[in-house]
Design a protein around this motif. Sequence first.
Motif, PDB file in Angstrom:
ATOM      1  N   SER A  46     139.686  11.402  22.455  1.00  0.00           N
ATOM      2  CA  SER A  46     139.630  12.371  23.766  1.00  0.00           C
ATOM      3  C   SER A  46     138.926  13.499  23.089  1.00  0.00           C
ATOM      4  O   SER A  46     139.106  14.092  22.219  1.00  0.00           O
ATOM      5  CB  SER A  46     141.043  12.884  24.240  1.00  0.00           C
ATOM      6  N   ASN A  47     138.065  14.279  24.122  1.00  0.00           N
ATOM      7  CA  ASN A  47     137.238  15.267  23.710  1.00  0.00           C
ATOM      8  C   ASN A  47     137.871  16.642  24.484  1.00  0.00           C
ATOM      9  O   ASN A  47     137.703  17.715  24.406  1.00  0.00           O
ATOM     10  CB  ASN A  47     135.832  15.232  24.367  1.00  0.00           C
ATOM     11  N   ASN A  48     138.849  16.275  25.306  1.00  0.00           N
ATOM     12  CA  ASN A  48     139.678  17.346  25.902  1.00  0.00           C
ATOM     13  C   ASN A  48     141.213  17.371  25.105  1.00  0.00           C
ATOM     14  O   ASN A  48     141.819  16.484  25.084  1.00  0.00           O
ATOM     15  CB  ASN A  48     139.910  16.814  27.336  1.00  0.00           C
ATOM     16  N   PRO A  49     141.281  18.797  24.851  1.00  0.00           N
ATOM     17  CA  PRO A  49     142.590  18.878  23.980  1.00  0.00           C
ATOM     18  C   PRO A  49     143.980  18.610  24.760  1.00  0.00           C
ATOM     19  O   PRO A  49     144.994  18.594  24.439  1.00  0.00           O
ATOM     20  CB  PRO A  49     142.404  20.229  23.470  1.00  0.00           C
ATOM     21  N   THR A  53     144.497  11.456  22.439  1.00  0.00           N
ATOM     22  CA  THR A  53     143.540  10.218  21.732  1.00  0.00           C
ATOM     23  C   THR A  53     144.293   9.032  21.784  1.00  0.00           C
ATOM     24  O   THR A  53     145.528   9.094  21.270  1.00  0.00           O
ATOM     25  CB  THR A  53     143.112  10.846  20.569  1.00  0.00           C
ATOM     26  N   ALA A 106     142.039  15.776  15.119  1.00  0.00           N
ATOM     27  CA  ALA A 106     141.495  16.804  15.849  1.00  0.00           C
ATOM     28  C   ALA A 106     141.305  18.141  15.089  1.00  0.00           C
ATOM     29  O   ALA A 106     140.732  18.933  15.733  1.00  0.00           O
ATOM     30  CB  ALA A 106     142.811  16.867  17.179  1.00  0.00           C
ATOM     31  N   GLN A 143     146.444  14.121  16.294  1.00  0.00           N
ATOM     32  CA  GLN A 143     146.367  14.245  17.843  1.00  0.00           C
ATOM     33  C   GLN A 143     146.007  15.624  18.100  1.00  0.00           C
ATOM     34  O   GLN A 143     146.373  16.580  17.245  1.00  0.00           O
ATOM     35  CB  GLN A 143     147.834  13.841  18.498  1.00  0.00           C
ATOM     36  N   HIS A 144     145.519  15.968  19.162  1.00  0.00           N
ATOM     37  CA  HIS A 144     145.167  17.306  19.648  1.00  0.00           C
ATOM     38  C   HIS A 144     146.227  18.333  19.743  1.00  0.00           C
ATOM     39  O   HIS A 144     147.320  17.937  20.074  1.00  0.00           O
ATOM     40  CB  HIS A 144     144.517  17.204  21.161  1.00  0.00           C
ATOM     41  N   ASP A 146     146.953  21.021  21.379  1.00  0.00           N
ATOM     42  CA  ASP A 146     147.587  21.739  22.666  1.00  0.00           C
ATOM     43  C   ASP A 146     148.190  20.609  23.231  1.00  0.00           C
ATOM     44  O   ASP A 146     149.104  20.585  23.886  1.00  0.00           O
ATOM     45  CB  ASP A 146     145.896  22.043  23.430  1.00  0.00           C
ATOM     46  N   TYR A 147     147.854  19.285  23.127  1.00  0.00           N
ATOM     47  CA  TYR A 147     148.435  18.016  23.775  1.00  0.00           C
ATOM     48  C   TYR A 147     149.802  17.783  23.076  1.00  0.00           C
ATOM     49  O   TYR A 147     150.910  17.809  23.910  1.00  0.00           O
ATOM     50  CB  TYR A 147     147.771  16.822  23.669  1.00  0.00           C
ATOM     51  N   GLY A 185     147.823  18.122  14.195  1.00  0.00           N
ATOM     52  CA  GLY A 185     146.361  17.736  14.446  1.00  0.00           C
ATOM     53  C   GLY A 185     145.576  17.898  13.596  1.00  0.00           C
ATOM     54  O   GLY A 185     144.583  17.135  13.187  1.00  0.00           O
TER      55      GLY A 185
END
Length: 187
Positions: A46-49, A53, A106, A143-144, A146-147, A185
Motif C-alpha cells: 500500500s502507498n497509503n499509510p 500492506t 514502510a 506495516q505502515h 499509521d495503520y 513499521g
Amino acid sequence: MNKHDFKMGFILLLTLCIMPARAADINAGKSKAAVCAGCHGSAGVSNNPMWPTLAGQSSAYLEKQLKNFKAGLRENSTMSAIAKDLSDADMQNLAAYFASLPGKSAGGDAAFAAKGKEKAAMCMGCHGQELKGNGQFPKLAGQHPDYLAKQLHDFKSGERKSGQMNAISKTLSDDDIKALAEYLGAL
C-alpha cells in the motif's frame, strides 16, 4: 443402519480423508486482485499509510480476515462489500497470491522506533520472533505505522474485536502505541 449402508458410509469417509485439499491458485488470485490495487497497491504494498500492506502476509491470516469481512465479524464498508461477492475459493486464491508477494518495510520514525523496541517483545508470542506473522496472526514487521497505530487504538477502544488484542492494547498509552507502531513499521 444395514451392512451395505455402513460400508458405503465408510468408503465415503475414507475417500474424503484421502482426497487432497484443493490447492489455491495464485494466478486466479492475481486476476481477482485487480480490485484490491487501488487501496493495497498493485503488488500488495500500500502507498497509503492508512491501508495495510498485504504482500507477505500469511495466507491463513488473509483468508480469515476476508471471511470475517464477509460474515460481518470485522467491519469496513469497502472490504465488506468486496468480500460479500467472494467465494471460498476466491478468498483462498487471493490469500495465496498476496502471501506469495515480497513485503517491504514502510519505515518509521527512528526516535520513536527505538522506544518501541522493548514493547515489541509482548507481540512476539503470537506474531512470531521476527514479527513476520504466525499462521492466523498477521505480519506486523514493515506495516505502515499509521495503520498499526489505528488498529491498536481500535482494539483499545473495542471498535475492533479480538480478546487478546483488546486486553493487551488497554495496557498501552498513546505514546506506547506510537512508539510500537513506528518500531514495527521500521522492521
